[in-house]
Scaffold this active site. Sequence first.
Site, mmCIF file in Angstrom:
data_model
loop_
_atom_site.group_PDB
_atom_site.id
_atom_site.type_symbol
_atom_site.label_atom_id
_atom_site.label_comp_id
_atom_site.label_asym_id
_atom_site.label_seq_id
_atom_site.Cartn_x
_atom_site.Cartn_y
_atom_site.Cartn_z
ATOM 1 N N ARG A 1 -17.677 9.868 6.834
ATOM 2 C CA ARG A 1 -17.855 8.206 6.526
ATOM 3 C C ARG A 1 -16.804 7.565 7.647
ATOM 4 O O ARG A 1 -17.235 6.525 8.101
ATOM 5 C CB ARG A 1 -17.787 7.878 5.336
ATOM 6 C CG ARG A 1 -18.808 8.457 4.320
ATOM 7 C CD ARG A 1 -18.834 7.626 2.822
ATOM 8 N NE ARG A 1 -17.896 8.174 2.140
ATOM 9 C CZ ARG A 1 -18.148 9.376 1.338
ATOM 10 N NH1 ARG A 1 -19.195 10.054 1.526
ATOM 11 N NH2 ARG A 1 -16.957 9.958 0.677
ATOM 12 N N TYR A 52 0.721 -1.162 -0.075
ATOM 13 C CA TYR A 52 -0.202 0.040 -0.021
ATOM 14 C C TYR A 52 0.875 1.301 -0.108
ATOM 15 O O TYR A 52 0.289 2.347 -0.101
ATOM 16 C CB TYR A 52 -0.938 -0.036 1.271
ATOM 17 C CG TYR A 52 -2.057 -1.139 1.258
ATOM 18 C CD1 TYR A 52 -2.130 -1.877 0.056
ATOM 19 C CD2 TYR A 52 -2.797 -1.319 2.410
ATOM 20 C CE1 TYR A 52 -3.081 -2.934 0.244
ATOM 21 C CE2 TYR A 52 -3.472 -2.350 2.407
ATOM 22 C CZ TYR A 52 -3.889 -3.272 1.363
ATOM 23 O OH TYR A 52 -4.929 -4.271 1.428
ATOM 24 N N HIS A 54 0.374 -11.644 1.757
ATOM 25 C CA HIS A 54 -0.811 -11.099 0.921
ATOM 26 C C HIS A 54 -1.538 -11.771 0.022
ATOM 27 O O HIS A 54 -3.019 -11.446 0.030
ATOM 28 C CB HIS A 54 -0.080 -9.603 0.228
ATOM 29 C CG HIS A 54 -1.039 -8.647 0.214
ATOM 30 N ND1 HIS A 54 -0.742 -7.203 0.205
ATOM 31 C CD2 HIS A 54 -2.452 -8.671 -0.088
ATOM 32 C CE1 HIS A 54 -1.882 -6.465 0.097
ATOM 33 N NE2 HIS A 54 -2.892 -7.206 -0.234
ATOM 34 N N ASN A 74 -19.063 4.895 9.996
ATOM 35 C CA ASN A 74 -18.703 3.542 9.572
ATOM 36 C C ASN A 74 -18.543 2.886 10.972
ATOM 37 O O ASN A 74 -18.619 1.716 11.048
ATOM 38 C CB ASN A 74 -17.476 3.283 8.635
ATOM 39 C CG ASN A 74 -18.072 3.515 7.271
ATOM 40 O OD1 ASN A 74 -19.210 3.672 7.135
ATOM 41 N ND2 ASN A 74 -16.965 3.655 6.359
ATOM 42 N N LYS A 132 -12.766 0.945 4.276
ATOM 43 C CA LYS A 132 -11.886 2.204 4.149
ATOM 44 C C LYS A 132 -12.670 3.266 3.620
ATOM 45 O O LYS A 132 -13.844 3.174 3.049
ATOM 46 C CB LYS A 132 -10.950 1.867 2.959
ATOM 47 C CG LYS A 132 -10.132 2.977 2.285
ATOM 48 C CD LYS A 132 -10.909 3.451 1.212
ATOM 49 C CE LYS A 132 -10.222 5.085 0.528
ATOM 50 N NZ LYS A 132 -10.692 5.604 -0.392
#
Length: 264
Positions: A237, A55, A111, A241, A231
């Site tokens: 948000r 990432y 991963h 969330n 995400k």
Amino acid sequence: MSIPALPLPEAADGSAVEMPLLGFGTWQIRGESAYRAVRTALDAGYRHLDTATMYGNEDEVGRAVADSGVPRDQVFITTKLPPDHAGREDATLTESLRALRVDAVDLWLIHWPPSRGRSAAVWDRFVALREKGLARAIGVSNYDVADISELSSSAGVTPAVNQIRFGPTLWDAGLVRAHRDLGVVVEGYSPFKTTDLGDPALTGIAEAHGVDAARVVLRWHVQHEVVVIPKSSSAERIATNFDIGGFALTPDEMAAVDALAQRH
Ligand SMILES: NC(=O)c1ccc[n+]([C@@H]2O[C@H](COP(=O)([O-])OP(=O)(O)OC[C@H]3O[C@@H](n4cnc5c(N)ncnc54)[C@H](OP(=O)(O)O)[C@@H]3O)[C@@H](O)[C@H]2O)c1
């Protein structure tokens, strides 16, 4: 509200490892937006962060945790080894720990399955680095149940977690049960990307509880004891969330959300 957590096998030093069922996903947020998003998430109450070497934001995640004032032992941090780093496990984890500014990660995942035949060797290094105390728990991502069984029998250590693409349209009771039978926690990713948040089945339930469809999806995961890591880069948000403690889905509502899988 406090988010329930699932117990993982204890760390090499004998300490308990608890994985919060709701965490914050950080894929596709980089640089200052990643730093800001993680600070916002920690301020909102998240105590579980999901990142990965791939990432490119471990440094910002680590800086945000350090600056937040939240004690290190209260935040569950996951990172992941890219499959093309097979053979470079030790150096990759050392670099993750440096960037994240921590002595150990709470969970380190492979991963994606590395190219054929290399999983067992990578897993052996994961087991060794967990033994050294550099990862409190170890697991995999994007594995199928047969591959997990194979890893477990070759090394004698079962992955604590499998992080897989998940959401109501992908609900599969048999798959979840198969993980549980092996003692593997199911962690779902992309809860919104896999869901039509405008689906009347979700908006109807949301309306009944005075929330939005996104929260119904998150609450559904938590009630199934499937870890979920939404995400968002929006401060609003990120906060909404996390706000899923004030309502509960009834058994009929859970079944109605499960049934979304039959339409896909
Ligand atoms: N292991 C793996 O291979 C793997 C793969 C993919 C993802 N992951 C992990 O899982 C995390 C979550 O998955 P994801 O990032 O793919 O997707 P996601 O969390 O399902 O969806 C993110 C998208 O949903 C939007 N969103 C967020 N909250 C919303 C809300 N309340 N209402 C409507 N839209 C909302 C976001 O937009 P805004 O940002 O504008 O809010 C963004 O476009 C990742 O960040 C990563 O940590 C792991």
